[in-house]
Design a protein around this motif. Structure first.
Motif, mmCIF file in Angstrom:
data_model
loop_
_atom_site.group_PDB
_atom_site.id
_atom_site.type_symbol
_atom_site.label_atom_id
_atom_site.label_comp_id
_atom_site.label_asym_id
_atom_site.label_seq_id
_atom_site.Cartn_x
_atom_site.Cartn_y
_atom_site.Cartn_z
ATOM 1 N N PHE C 106 0.818 -1.208 0.000
ATOM 2 C CA PHE C 106 0.000 0.000 0.000
ATOM 3 C C PHE C 106 0.859 1.267 0.000
ATOM 4 O O PHE C 106 0.344 2.355 -0.216
ATOM 5 C CB PHE C 106 -0.922 0.037 1.227
ATOM 6 N N THR C 107 2.167 1.106 0.254
ATOM 7 C CA THR C 107 3.022 2.286 0.390
ATOM 8 C C THR C 107 2.901 3.209 -0.818
ATOM 9 O O THR C 107 2.693 4.416 -0.672
ATOM 10 C CB THR C 107 4.498 1.851 0.534
ATOM 11 N N VAL C 108 3.040 2.605 -2.007
ATOM 12 C CA VAL C 108 3.029 3.431 -3.202
ATOM 13 C C VAL C 108 1.662 4.076 -3.402
ATOM 14 O O VAL C 108 1.562 5.225 -3.831
ATOM 15 C CB VAL C 108 3.432 2.584 -4.428
ATOM 16 N N GLY C 109 0.620 3.342 -3.046
ATOM 17 C CA GLY C 109 -0.724 3.901 -3.149
ATOM 18 C C GLY C 109 -0.878 5.153 -2.298
ATOM 19 O O GLY C 109 -1.569 6.093 -2.677
ATOM 20 N N PHE C 110 -0.238 5.169 -1.156
ATOM 21 C CA PHE C 110 -0.271 6.362 -0.306
ATOM 22 C C PHE C 110 0.642 7.442 -0.880
ATOM 23 O O PHE C 110 0.272 8.616 -0.908
ATOM 24 C CB PHE C 110 0.153 6.008 1.133
ATOM 25 N N ALA C 111 1.820 7.038 -1.346
ATOM 26 C CA ALA C 111 2.768 8.016 -1.891
ATOM 27 C C ALA C 111 2.175 8.718 -3.108
ATOM 28 O O ALA C 111 2.256 9.942 -3.230
ATOM 29 C CB ALA C 111 4.075 7.322 -2.259
ATOM 30 N N ALA C 112 1.534 7.935 -3.978
ATOM 31 C CA ALA C 112 0.991 8.500 -5.207
ATOM 32 C C ALA C 112 -0.105 9.519 -4.916
ATOM 33 O O ALA C 112 -0.386 10.396 -5.729
ATOM 34 C CB ALA C 112 0.455 7.384 -6.100
ATOM 35 N N ARG C 113 -0.723 9.405 -3.770
ATOM 36 C CA ARG C 113 -1.784 10.360 -3.433
ATOM 37 C C ARG C 113 -1.238 11.595 -2.716
ATOM 38 O O ARG C 113 -2.005 12.446 -2.261
ATOM 39 C CB ARG C 113 -2.837 9.672 -2.546
ATOM 40 N N GLY C 114 0.065 11.654 -2.578
ATOM 41 C CA GLY C 114 0.644 12.840 -1.950
ATOM 42 C C GLY C 114 0.508 12.867 -0.450
ATOM 43 O O GLY C 114 0.636 13.915 0.175
ATOM 44 N N VAL C 115 0.230 11.717 0.142
ATOM 45 C CA VAL C 115 0.039 11.676 1.593
ATOM 46 C C VAL C 115 1.378 11.627 2.322
ATOM 47 O O VAL C 115 1.479 12.015 3.472
ATOM 48 C CB VAL C 115 -0.801 10.431 1.969
ATOM 49 N N LEU C 116 2.405 11.139 1.603
ATOM 50 C CA LEU C 116 3.674 10.891 2.271
ATOM 51 C C LEU C 116 4.725 11.923 1.881
ATOM 52 O O LEU C 116 4.689 12.487 0.786
ATOM 53 C CB LEU C 116 4.192 9.483 1.914
ATOM 54 N N VAL C 117 5.669 12.133 2.783
ATOM 55 C CA VAL C 117 6.798 13.017 2.507
ATOM 56 C C VAL C 117 7.951 12.159 2.000
ATOM 57 O O VAL C 117 8.353 11.217 2.685
ATOM 58 C CB VAL C 117 7.241 13.734 3.794
ATOM 59 N N PRO C 118 8.479 12.449 0.792
ATOM 60 C CA PRO C 118 9.681 11.727 0.366
ATOM 61 C C PRO C 118 10.836 12.139 1.272
ATOM 62 O O PRO C 118 10.992 13.326 1.590
ATOM 63 C CB PRO C 118 9.899 12.182 -1.075
ATOM 64 N N ILE C 119 11.630 11.168 1.696
ATOM 65 C CA ILE C 119 12.588 11.500 2.755
ATOM 66 C C ILE C 119 14.029 11.560 2.273
ATOM 67 O O ILE C 119 14.947 11.615 3.083
ATOM 68 C CB ILE C 119 12.470 10.496 3.916
ATOM 69 N N ASP C 120 14.246 11.597 0.947
ATOM 70 C CA ASP C 120 15.620 11.594 0.431
ATOM 71 C C ASP C 120 16.463 12.713 1.026
ATOM 72 O O ASP C 120 17.600 12.503 1.436
ATOM 73 C CB ASP C 120 15.599 11.719 -1.098
ATOM 74 N N SER C 121 15.882 13.913 1.082
ATOM 75 C CA SER C 121 16.676 15.048 1.564
ATOM 76 C C SER C 121 17.068 14.847 3.029
ATOM 77 O O SER C 121 18.159 15.216 3.436
ATOM 78 C CB SER C 121 15.906 16.350 1.383
ATOM 79 N N TYR C 122 16.166 14.260 3.818
ATOM 80 C CA TYR C 122 16.485 14.010 5.224
ATOM 81 C C TYR C 122 17.611 12.981 5.339
ATOM 82 O O TYR C 122 18.519 13.123 6.159
ATOM 83 C CB TYR C 122 15.260 13.508 5.981
ATOM 84 N N VAL C 123 17.511 11.945 4.511
ATOM 85 C CA VAL C 123 18.527 10.899 4.559
ATOM 86 C C VAL C 123 19.887 11.485 4.170
ATOM 87 O O VAL C 123 20.904 11.215 4.808
ATOM 88 C CB VAL C 123 18.146 9.718 3.641
#
Lengths: 305, 292, 433
Positions: C106-123
């Motif tokens: 379900f992760t991508v389903g949530f990501a695709a809806r803009g619910v999640l923050v991509p964390i690359d910059s934090y990493v």
């Protein structure tokens, strides 16, 4: 229409009307505060694409059109309709039969009543394993019973043609809750009606047909309507027992709706599905009420005509 | 057909001396057979509640645990604050019974026994609210209660109860009130009884069984429902019994034996309550058209 | 009982109504929170056992972070439907948790809806995250469209658990590193059905369908996620083998066997010789009376295994992303995972935790060998572990596939027909994008 009956008043009393409106006012207020808004919202949502978390996008009639090309919509409608048509009458007959038995004055009757009510309070999750065993092809109780008559029973939950009958059978264990309503209804039958029937030489069967059945018909009407509404909204049993399978043989309407809403993130489509279901049940209910005049007997109604 | 709705107790006691009442015997046989079938789910839960974690999965299930794992009960009941859950459940049940019986019976009375314009239309609207699946109203409703700041409290579960939110009960009350003789009501009206008095002095006393049924339903619902409580009561201190039971259900480590032990603890009070309440609502409260 | 008068009833109604109403109002007052402490909530299905496992994690986190208070929201019920409903209701109302668990798939389903923050910059900004310490397979499961959508709280490599008692009784070597053919041969030999076809012992599990496809050299979707490959010869070969286990050889659970008991229950009740599932299953298998161990899953044309992850993601609604990030980072950290997995059942996403002594030496119940400590590592270290395809429509795709698989395993349809039908239906879903 049945619900327009009871009496055909020539003049409505202002005082009576005012009282009535006061009595239903809590419901009206509750409808405007809590119930109506979300219902209306779901109607509006059915004309949009809504993924639950972002603002809805207007979609016009798209969702309703989608249904015609969704084979699972038709499948789930079929499954649910068959279930409703078979399970509801069965539940009514079995429930009434048990209630009448439990309305007798014999020893231990309180215990019997409690036992018949018991399954209704046990959550389906905790007895799912037991049902798997009872309905098992190889080790099950049902098939053991059939084997006494030389019949090799099917895999009740694993074969597409038997899974729905299995769920219908299971639903009969829940009649304890409906039985209560019949029992309460049976209390309302004046004993002098039976005395009168007996004087006329009516046997037990005749008393049932001509006294019990008519007197309890408003309760049967209630069970029919409520049972139908509940049957079209069955979710837990198929979700836990079969997940809609095998091969979508137990894909109940609400299972399909749930998946679209919360797993596929298509709340717009799910809302449209629910409004189609709503229309379907509403029409059936209207028909039931319309034809109920022929068989439902209200004491009050007769006295006023 | 053993007893066609006709209460067998209408028979005179003297007939017992005359010999065996075969109808009663038949009734006993059918009831006994039925009881065994209907008791099975509970026996299953009871027996599983006394099995060790490893024995739970034996198939076909063995009904007599070997060994008996009595410790499941203390283990299950101390795993979570079930006393708190129990009190919460009771509080909610009492509040909902108070709100729903009062508001739904009043509405049912108006729909059944009063004459007023718009009655049937409104009644049908009441029924229609039953026909929309909760799945699609769940989120708008949640947003509404979140905006009101009620999420996390009992309010979303309690307050609507005072506004006859349960159309099922309104319908049930209406059906029962409709079976009551109209002349009873008319004669009370002629005696100058107000509508409130009519409801209170004529309808309520004659409809105790249906009030009892509604109360039982509310309790049963309150004991078993978890979707709405789960969404609104996110704080463990406000959890109900049904929510507590769910905590034994997990992805990899479902503690079925403890779940069953806790289930027995949860179900038994409601069964005892039912046992005592059923005398009350079965007791022949017979109203007749002619009783006046 | 019936002596309850109307007056009593009315009094009861009034009193209880007042109490209930007051209770409702009182409890709805928000608790005053300390001003300078950021409140961060983590949500997961949870339950009695998992709650206890998390306890030390929050304790440690709250002790080390004066400015952040971690809260825990868990509702039980496993990965059933209610968690998804709760999560999405909260997200819709803007009151969602700051950091949460989503079911794998379900992760991508949530990501695709803009619910999640991509964390690359934090990493990138936090070298102490030490991303490389997480097995590549676990990170790959959280990557979609070149962005990282969360960090694993744990991993879940799959291996074949076997009942050593059943193997020894039959005089068959324990199934370490078998080929398909060897596996089939063993499973047939181990299966014990009576003259009515009732299983006393089933040779092995059905396995996850996707493993057979991969092991046959096929795949579900093409790399871009734009076409379904289930109609290709490799995929059909995988389906054919899976079907033959159930229908032709009857050495894997039939539809009716699985209607009785799940594969997990068949195995733990001693009715199935082996089956493939994640390391987390150890919690259940520890209670069994028989001796057991874990082994490498069988290899077809390709040796390939699979891992799931426990995705920990950040909500884009969160009021304080930095605070949420701190919690997310801690959950994924070696320390956080060590605290959480102290029961030894789950599998860490990080190599460093897997190599800690206590984990390497962990054993329980009637475990006989070292398989449960080495096999899962082999799968991860050798890069055999693939992850479920990442696609926003995956829940829908997998629903379609599962329904078609019913027909495969009942023998109603041939592998070719099922593969072709799945391809057609999934392509329709992909085309509708």
């Amino acid at each position: 229409m049945q619900i327009q009956n009871v009496f055909k008043p020539k003049r409505l009393s202002f005082w009576e009307s005012l009282n009535a409106w006061i009595f239903v006012f809590p419901w009206i207020l509750g409808f405007f505060l809590f119930t109506g808004g979300p219902i209306l919202a779901s109607l509006v949502i059915s004309f949009t694409h809504w993924d639950i978390v972002n603002p809805p996008q207007w979609a016009g009639l798209t969702n309703y059109e989608t249904m015609f090309s969704d084979p699972l919509f038709f499948q789930s409608l079929k499954v649910t309709t068959i279930y409703a048509l078979v399970a509801v009458p069965l539940q009514i007959v079995v429930g009434l039969f048990i209630a009448i038995l439990l309305n007798t004055k014999i020893r231990l009757i309180g215990l019997y009543r409690t036992l018949f009510y018991l399954p209704a309070v046990l959550p389906i999750v905790s007895v799912a394993v037991m049902w798997r065993w009872i309905l098992s092809r190889d080790w099950g109780l049902v098939n053991w019973f059939l084997s006494l008559f030389g019949v090799y029973g099917p895999g009740w939950l694993s074969e597409p043609e038997w899974a729905l009958p299995a769920l219908i059978l299971m639903s009969l264990w829940g009649v304890g809750a409906g039985m209560l309503i019949y029992l309460a209804g049976l209390q309302g039958i004046p004993t002098d009606l039976y005395e009168a029937a007996k004087v006329d030489g009516a046997g037990r069967w005749a008393q049932f047909l001509y006294v019990t059945l008519p007197m309890i018909s408003p309760v049967i009407l209630f069970q029919l309507v409520v049972g139908l509404i509940a049957a079209f909204q069955v979710f837990a049993q198929p979700f836990i027992m079969t997940q809609g399978g095998p091969q979508n043989a137990t894909l109940f309407y609400l299972l399909h709706l749930f998946r679209n809403a919360f797993e596929f993130f298509r709340m717009g489509y799910a809302s449209a599905l629910s409004w189609v279901l709503f229309m379907y049940i509403a029409i059936l209910t209207l028909l039931i009420f319309r034809f109920s005049a022929a068989w439902v007997f209200y004491e009050g109604e007769v006295r006023n005509e | 057909m053993t007893a066609a709705g006709q209460p067998l107790h209408a028979k005179r006691k003297g007939s017992r001396a005359a010999g065996i009442d075969w109808v009663k015997v038949l009734a006993h046989i059918i009831l006994l057979a039925g009881s065994v079938m209907f008791l099975m789910p509970f026996i299953y839960v009871l027996s599983t509640s006394l099995k060790t974690a490893g024995d739970v999965y034996t198939f076909p299930p063995e009904f007599i645990p070997d060994p008996f794992a009595w410790e499941n009960y203390p283990d299950a009941l101390t795993a979570m604050p079930f006393d708190v859950f129990f009190i919460n459940t009771i509080l909610l049940a009492v509040g909902r019974i108070a709100g729903l019986t009062l508001s739904c019976s009043l509405a049912g009375f108006a729909f059944a026994k009063l004459r007023w314009r718009g009655r049937n239309t409104l009644f049908f609207i009441v029924l229609l609210t039953l026909m929309i699946p909760t799945e699609v109203t769940l989120i708008p409703r949640y947003i509404l209660f979140a905006k009101l700041g009620w999420v996390g409290s009992f309010a979303p579960l309690l307050v609507p109860g005072f506004f006859a939110e349960n159309a099922f009960f309104v319908f049930l009350f209406r059906q029962f009130f409709m079976t009551m003789g109209q002349d009873l009501i008319d004669s009370a009206r002629i005696d100058g009884c107000s509508f409130v008095g009519l409801f209170w002095r004529i309808i309520v006393p004659n409809a105790k069984p249906v009030f009892a049924v509604v109360a039982i339903y509310i309790i049963q619902n309150n004991w078993n429902s978890f979707l709405l409580p789960m969404i609104y009561l996110t704080d463990r201190a406000k959890y109900t019994l049904a929510l507590g039971l769910r905590l034994f259900n997990e992805q990899y480590y479902s503690q079925t034996h403890l779940l069953m032990a806790a289930s027995v603890f949860v179900v038994v009070p409601i069964v005892i309550l039912f046992f005592f309440m059923q005398r009350y609502f079965i007791q022949g409260v017979v109203f007749t058209g002619s009783k006046g | 009982m019936s002596k309850l008068s109307r007056r009593d009833f009315l009094k009861g109604v009034a009193a209880s109504g007042t109490v209930a109403g007051m209770g409702g109002l009182l409890t709805s007052l928000p608790l005053a929170a300390a001003q300078d402490v950021a409140q961060v909530t983590y949500a997961t299905p949870g339950g009695a056992v998992e709650d206890a496992a998390w306890e030390p994690v929050w304790e440690a986190f709250n002790e080390e972070n004066d400015a952040i208070q971690a809260n825990y929201l868990a509702v039980g019920g496993g990965y059933g439907p209610q968690y998804l409903q709760l999560l999405q209701a909260q997200l819709a109302a803007g009151t969602g948790p700051d950091v949460f668990f989503v079911m794998d798939g379900f992760t991508v389903g949530f990501a695709a809806r803009g619910v999640l923050v991509p964390i690359d910059s934090y990493v990138d900004a936090n070298p102490d995250v030490d991303l490389e310490d997480n097995y590549p397979g676990h990170i790959a499961a959280l990557r979609w469209q070149d962005q990282l959508w969360g960090l694993p709280r744990d991993g879940a490599p799959y291996a074949t658990w076997f009942n050593a008692d059943i193997y020894d009784e039959a005089g068959i070597d324990h199934p370490h590193g078998l080929t398909w053919d060897e596996y089939l041969e063993q499973a047939i030999a181990l299966t014990d059905r009576d003259d009515r076809g009732r299983a006393r012992v089933i040779g092995g599990g059905r396995g996850a369908w996707i493993d057979w496809i991969w092991q046959a050299g096929g795949d579900v979707l093409n790399e871009e996620g734009t076409a379904c490959l289930m109609g290709e010869p490799e995929a059909i070969e995988g389906l054919r083998f899976a079907q033959s286990l159930v229908i032709e050889h009857e050495c894997a659970p039939s539809a009716s066997d699985l209607a009785d008991q799940s594969e997990g229950a068949l195995f733990t009740s001693g009715r199935m010789a082996s089956f493939t599932i994640a390391r987390g299953f150890l919690g259940a298998v520890c209670n069994t009376p028989f001796r057991f161990d874990a082994a490498l899953p069988p290899a077809g044309a390709v040796r390939v295994g699979r891992t799931n992850v426990g995705p920990t993601v950040m909500s884009s609604d969160t009021a304080d992303r930095d605070a949420a990030w701190e919690l997310l980072k801690f959950i994924n950290s070696s320390r956080g995972q060590t605290l959480k997995i102290s029961s030894g059942y789950a599998y860490p996403s990080r190599r460093s935790v897997v190599q800690e002594d206590w984990y390497v030496n962990f054993t329980c119940g009637n475990a006989i060998g070292t398989g449960l400590n080495t096999v899962f590592n082999d799968i991860m270290e050798n890069g055999w572990a693939r992850t479920w395809p990442q696609h926003p429509r995956w829940p829908e795709i997998s629903t379609v596939i599962n329904s078609e698989l019913d027909a495969l395993y009942s023998g109603d349809k041939s592998a070719e027909a099922v593969g072709t039908e799945i391809a057609a239906q999934v392509n329709a879903i992909l085309g509708a994008e």
